[in-house]
Design an enzyme around this catalytic site. Structure first.
Site, PDB file in Angstrom:
ATOM      1  CG  HIS A  13      -4.512   2.609  -0.474  1.00  0.00           C
ATOM      2  ND1 HIS A  13      -5.160   1.847   0.140  1.00  0.00           N
ATOM      3  CD2 HIS A  13      -3.243   3.324   0.504  1.00  0.00           C
ATOM      4  CE1 HIS A  13      -4.783   1.781   1.652  1.00  0.00           C
ATOM      5  NE2 HIS A  13      -3.562   2.551   1.633  1.00  0.00           N
ATOM      6  CG  ASP A  35      -1.962  -1.082   1.090  1.00  0.00           C
ATOM      7  OD1 ASP A  35      -2.150  -1.881   0.283  1.00  0.00           O
ATOM      8  OD2 ASP A  35      -2.681  -1.087   1.898  1.00  0.00           O
ATOM      9  CG  ASP A  36       0.374   3.703   2.589  1.00  0.00           C
ATOM     10  OD1 ASP A  36      -0.748   3.540   2.079  1.00  0.00           O
ATOM     11  OD2 ASP A  36       0.908   3.879   3.672  1.00  0.00           O
ATOM     12  CG  HIS A  94      -3.318   6.701   3.464  1.00  0.00           C
ATOM     13  ND1 HIS A  94      -3.822   6.474   4.673  1.00  0.00           N
ATOM     14  CD2 HIS A  94      -3.110   5.336   2.902  1.00  0.00           C
ATOM     15  CE1 HIS A  94      -3.615   5.248   5.136  1.00  0.00           C
ATOM     16  NE2 HIS A  94      -2.849   4.742   4.073  1.00  0.00           N
ATOM     17  CG  HIS A 102       2.255  -0.226   4.134  1.00  0.00           C
ATOM     18  ND1 HIS A 102       2.184  -1.018   5.138  1.00  0.00           N
ATOM     19  CD2 HIS A 102       1.409   0.719   4.284  1.00  0.00           C
ATOM     20  CE1 HIS A 102       0.994  -0.821   5.653  1.00  0.00           C
ATOM     21  NE2 HIS A 102       0.424   0.146   4.976  1.00  0.00           N
ATOM     22  CE1 TYR A 134      -4.631   5.632   8.575  1.00  0.00           C
ATOM     23  CE2 TYR A 134      -6.384   6.504   7.306  1.00  0.00           C
ATOM     24  CZ  TYR A 134      -5.203   6.843   7.772  1.00  0.00           C
ATOM     25  OH  TYR A 134      -4.499   7.886   7.585  1.00  0.00           O
TER      26      TYR A 134
END
Length: 252
Positions: free
Chosen positions: A98, A47-48, A102, A196, A139
């Site tokens: 995503h 992710d991210d 965020h 991540h 989250y």
């Protein structure tokens, strides 16, 4: 922008030589996915990004496949990482949304949720010519309104996870390695692992440790669409050819 039927999109992509995996007809309905469904499969998800380490992650994976859930403007503006995103796609890794920034979508109203999704979709379409149909909520946070908006926008699946390596929470590389040791010891049960690609130690310490051990245990490392077997589908909607960057390709 224009929209094509699945059959037409498949034919066009084939003629362009840009198919990365044979798509199957998309299913009706929207699903929340908690785990892979094929015995012996592990989906490593990241992710991210995009940020600085996606290339390192892809290098460690080698011929195996991962899934990258991308933001538009988090650690880095996606428009500053166009080559990185296109390289991941060309290497046949699966890319999903995503959100743009965020955001915790459960704290937004319907218009705010739509905007978070629209902006990252626009970036995917500009960079790849594809709209993402797979989504991971920041989250792991979602509610009925989030599910409603995702379904209305044509998404097919929301992905959670079975294990979190803890990298984004400041856990050590040793902790993350231990999480993956637990997966290795659970062969052949499937797993869907959260990491991540924005964390250097994940790319340079955790994955070099874990990937050969997962393979040695007998696991296949696959993208999330593959690990669902017959319940997976091509994770994009074809919109058109990738665009050429101009002054409008900005996060500001």
């Amino acid at each position: 922008m224009f929209s094509l039927s699945f059959t037409t999109a498949f034919a066009l992509l084939a003629s362009l030589g840009s198919i990365v995996a044979s798509p199957t007809p998309r299913q009706n309905g929207f699903q929340v996915i908690n785990n892979c469904q094929v015995s012996g499969d592990v989906a490593l998800t990241f992710d991210d990004g995009p940020f600085a380490y996606e290339g390192d992650v892809a290098s460690v994976l080698g011929n195996q496949k991962g899934t990258f859930f991308l933001n538009g403007n988090n650690y880095e503006c996606i428009y500053n990482q166009i080559d990185q995103v296109r390289a991941l796609h060309a290497a046949q890794h699966t890319l999903g949304s995503h959100t743009w920034s965020h955001a915790d979508l459960t704290k937004l109203d319907e218009a705010g949720i739509n905007e978070e999704l629209r902006k990252v979709e626009e970036a995917f379409i500009r960079i790849l010519g594809l709209k993402p149909l797979y989504f991971r909520p920041p989250y792991g946070s979602y509610n009925d309104l989030v599910l409603k908006v995702l379904a209305q926008r044509g998404y097919k699946k929301l992905f959670l996870w079975t294990e979190d390596t803890g990298d984004a929470n400041g856990e050590s590389a040793g902790y993350s390695q231990g999480v993956l040791d637990g997966v290795i010891g659970d062969y052949p049960n499937p797993h869907l692992v959260l990491s991540h690609s924005t964390i250097q130690s994940t790319a340079t310490q955790v994955l070099p440790y874990a990937v050969p051990r997962l393979e040695g245990a007998g696991y296949r490392l696959v993208s999330v669409d593959t690990c669902l077997g017959g319940n997976g589908e091509w994770p994009y909607e074809y919109i058109g050819e990738p665009g050429t960057p101009d002054g409008s390709w900005t996060c500001y």
